[in-house]
Write a protein that holds these residues in place. Sequence first.
Motif, PDB file in Angstrom:
ATOM      1  N   MET A   1      66.167 104.762 110.685  1.00  0.00           N
ATOM      2  CA  MET A   1      65.506 103.479 110.543  1.00  0.00           C
ATOM      3  C   MET A   1      64.080 103.608 111.079  1.00  0.00           C
ATOM      4  N   SER A   2      63.185 102.870 110.474  1.00  0.00           N
ATOM      5  CA  SER A   2      61.774 102.940 110.819  1.00  0.00           C
ATOM      6  C   SER A   2      61.525 102.396 112.216  1.00  0.00           C
ATOM      7  N   ASN A   3      60.480 102.909 112.856  1.00  0.00           N
ATOM      8  CA  ASN A   3      60.126 102.480 114.200  1.00  0.00           C
ATOM      9  C   ASN A   3      59.719 101.015 114.229  1.00  0.00           C
ATOM     10  N   ILE A   4      58.970 100.561 113.217  1.00  0.00           N
ATOM     11  CA  ILE A   4      58.532  99.160 113.201  1.00  0.00           C
ATOM     12  C   ILE A   4      59.714  98.225 112.995  1.00  0.00           C
ATOM     13  N   LEU A   5      60.718  98.674 112.248  1.00  0.00           N
ATOM     14  CA  LEU A   5      61.911  97.861 112.053  1.00  0.00           C
ATOM     15  C   LEU A   5      62.714  97.774 113.340  1.00  0.00           C
ATOM     16  N   ASN A   6      62.677  98.827 114.164  1.00  0.00           N
ATOM     17  CA  ASN A   6      63.342  98.782 115.461  1.00  0.00           C
ATOM     18  C   ASN A   6      62.677  97.765 116.373  1.00  0.00           C
ATOM     19  N   GLN A   7      61.350  97.671 116.307  1.00  0.00           N
ATOM     20  CA  GLN A   7      60.622  96.757 117.187  1.00  0.00           C
ATOM     21  C   GLN A   7      60.788  95.304 116.754  1.00  0.00           C
ATOM     22  N   ILE A   8      60.650  95.046 115.466  1.00  0.00           N
ATOM     23  CA  ILE A   8      60.671  93.673 114.977  1.00  0.00           C
ATOM     24  C   ILE A   8      62.092  93.214 114.658  1.00  0.00           C
ATOM     25  N   GLY A   9      62.875  94.052 114.045  1.00  0.00           N
ATOM     26  CA  GLY A   9      64.233  93.689 113.669  1.00  0.00           C
ATOM     27  C   GLY A   9      64.285  93.139 112.255  1.00  0.00           C
ATOM     28  N   ILE A  10      65.316  93.507 111.538  1.00  0.00           N
ATOM     29  CA  ILE A  10      65.426  93.079 110.146  1.00  0.00           C
ATOM     30  C   ILE A  10      65.735  91.587 110.047  1.00  0.00           C
ATOM     31  N   GLU A  11      66.302  91.011 111.105  1.00  0.00           N
ATOM     32  CA  GLU A  11      66.622  89.575 111.089  1.00  0.00           C
ATOM     33  C   GLU A  11      65.365  88.731 110.930  1.00  0.00           C
ATOM     34  N   ASN A  12      64.268  89.171 111.540  1.00  0.00           N
ATOM     35  CA  ASN A  12      63.011  88.432 111.424  1.00  0.00           C
ATOM     36  C   ASN A  12      62.454  88.485 110.011  1.00  0.00           C
ATOM     37  N   TYR A  13      62.622  89.628 109.340  1.00  0.00           N
ATOM     38  CA  TYR A  13      62.197  89.727 107.946  1.00  0.00           C
ATOM     39  C   TYR A  13      63.036  88.813 107.052  1.00  0.00           C
ATOM     40  N   ILE A  14      64.330  88.773 107.332  1.00  0.00           N
ATOM     41  CA  ILE A  14      65.202  87.887 106.552  1.00  0.00           C
ATOM     42  C   ILE A  14      64.817  86.439 106.780  1.00  0.00           C
ATOM     43  N   PHE A  15      64.573  86.065 108.039  1.00  0.00           N
ATOM     44  CA  PHE A  15      64.177  84.688 108.344  1.00  0.00           C
ATOM     45  C   PHE A  15      62.870  84.320 107.663  1.00  0.00           C
ATOM     46  N   LEU A  16      61.875  85.221 107.723  1.00  0.00           N
ATOM     47  CA  LEU A  16      60.590  84.960 107.081  1.00  0.00           C
ATOM     48  C   LEU A  16      60.748  84.826 105.567  1.00  0.00           C
ATOM     49  N   SER A  17      61.566  85.671 104.992  1.00  0.00           N
ATOM     50  CA  SER A  17      61.782  85.622 103.549  1.00  0.00           C
ATOM     51  C   SER A  17      62.465  84.317 103.140  1.00  0.00           C
ATOM     52  N   VAL A  18      63.465  83.899 103.890  1.00  0.00           N
ATOM     53  CA  VAL A  18      64.142  82.633 103.591  1.00  0.00           C
ATOM     54  C   VAL A  18      63.178  81.463 103.749  1.00  0.00           C
ATOM     55  N   LEU A  19      62.349  81.497 104.773  1.00  0.00           N
ATOM     56  CA  LEU A  19      61.359  80.438 104.986  1.00  0.00           C
ATOM     57  C   LEU A  19      60.369  80.367 103.829  1.00  0.00           C
ATOM     58  N   LEU A  20      59.849  81.517 103.404  1.00  0.00           N
ATOM     59  CA  LEU A  20      58.915  81.542 102.275  1.00  0.00           C
ATOM     60  C   LEU A  20      59.583  81.059 100.992  1.00  0.00           C
ATOM     61  N   PHE A  21      60.822  81.471 100.775  1.00  0.00           N
ATOM     62  CA  PHE A  21      61.536  81.053  99.572  1.00  0.00           C
ATOM     63  C   PHE A  21      61.754  79.540  99.578  1.00  0.00           C
ATOM     64  N   CYS A  22      62.087  78.967 100.723  1.00  0.00           N
ATOM     65  CA  CYS A  22      62.277  77.506 100.814  1.00  0.00           C
ATOM     66  C   CYS A  22      60.964  76.764 100.591  1.00  0.00           C
ATOM     67  N   ILE A  23      59.872  77.282 101.092  1.00  0.00           N
ATOM     68  CA  ILE A  23      58.559  76.677 100.837  1.00  0.00           C
ATOM     69  C   ILE A  23      58.253  76.703  99.350  1.00  0.00           C
ATOM     70  N   GLY A  24      58.570  77.818  98.703  1.00  0.00           N
ATOM     71  CA  GLY A  24      58.367  77.922  97.262  1.00  0.00           C
ATOM     72  C   GLY A  24      59.223  76.939  96.479  1.00  0.00           C
ATOM     73  N   ILE A  25      60.485  76.789  96.866  1.00  0.00           N
ATOM     74  CA  ILE A  25      61.367  75.826  96.198  1.00  0.00           C
ATOM     75  C   ILE A  25      60.831  74.417  96.372  1.00  0.00           C
ATOM     76  N   PHE A  26      60.384  74.094  97.584  1.00  0.00           N
ATOM     77  CA  PHE A  26      59.817  72.767  97.831  1.00  0.00           C
ATOM     78  C   PHE A  26      58.609  72.521  96.939  1.00  0.00           C
ATOM     79  N   GLY A  27      57.754  73.529  96.794  1.00  0.00           N
ATOM     80  CA  GLY A  27      56.567  73.385  95.948  1.00  0.00           C
ATOM     81  C   GLY A  27      56.911  73.189  94.486  1.00  0.00           C
ATOM     82  N   VAL A  28      57.936  73.892  94.004  1.00  0.00           N
ATOM     83  CA  VAL A  28      58.340  73.748  92.600  1.00  0.00           C
ATOM     84  C   VAL A  28      58.960  72.381  92.349  1.00  0.00           C
ATOM     85  N   LEU A  29      59.769  71.906  93.275  1.00  0.00           N
ATOM     86  CA  LEU A  29      60.512  70.663  93.048  1.00  0.00           C
ATOM     87  C   LEU A  29      59.683  69.398  93.273  1.00  0.00           C
TER      88      LEU A  29
END
Length: 106
Positions: free
Chosen positions: A1-29
């Motif tokens: 696993m990458s060093n940056i992924l060890n520092q930040i954690g994949i959970e934060n990427y998942i959270f950011l992705s879900v947040l961005l996707f929800c913002i996009g859904i809100f904008g479309v609707l």
Amino acid sequence: MSNILNQIGIENYIFLSVLLFCIGIFGVLYRRNAIIVFMSIEIMLNAVNLLFVAFATYWQDPKGEVFVFFSMAVAAAEVAVGLAILVSIFRNIGSVDISNLKNLKG
């Protein structure tokens, strides 16, 4: 696993992705401007691309990154065609408001 992924954690990427996707859904609707709707679709697509890259890094498999490359190429073509359609609609109607487009039904 990458060093940056060890520092930040994949959970934060998942959270950011879900947040961005929800913002996009809100904008479309909830937005009526077609340009804002296109931007919201792009935000949703970038959220999915972020997850592909994060998981490709996590599993050390470059297939996700290759898929993101092709996905971004298709998104660029989609934006070019979509903006050309919007310019044509703006020239005919004088607005890019989605609620004004209901008269285009066949």
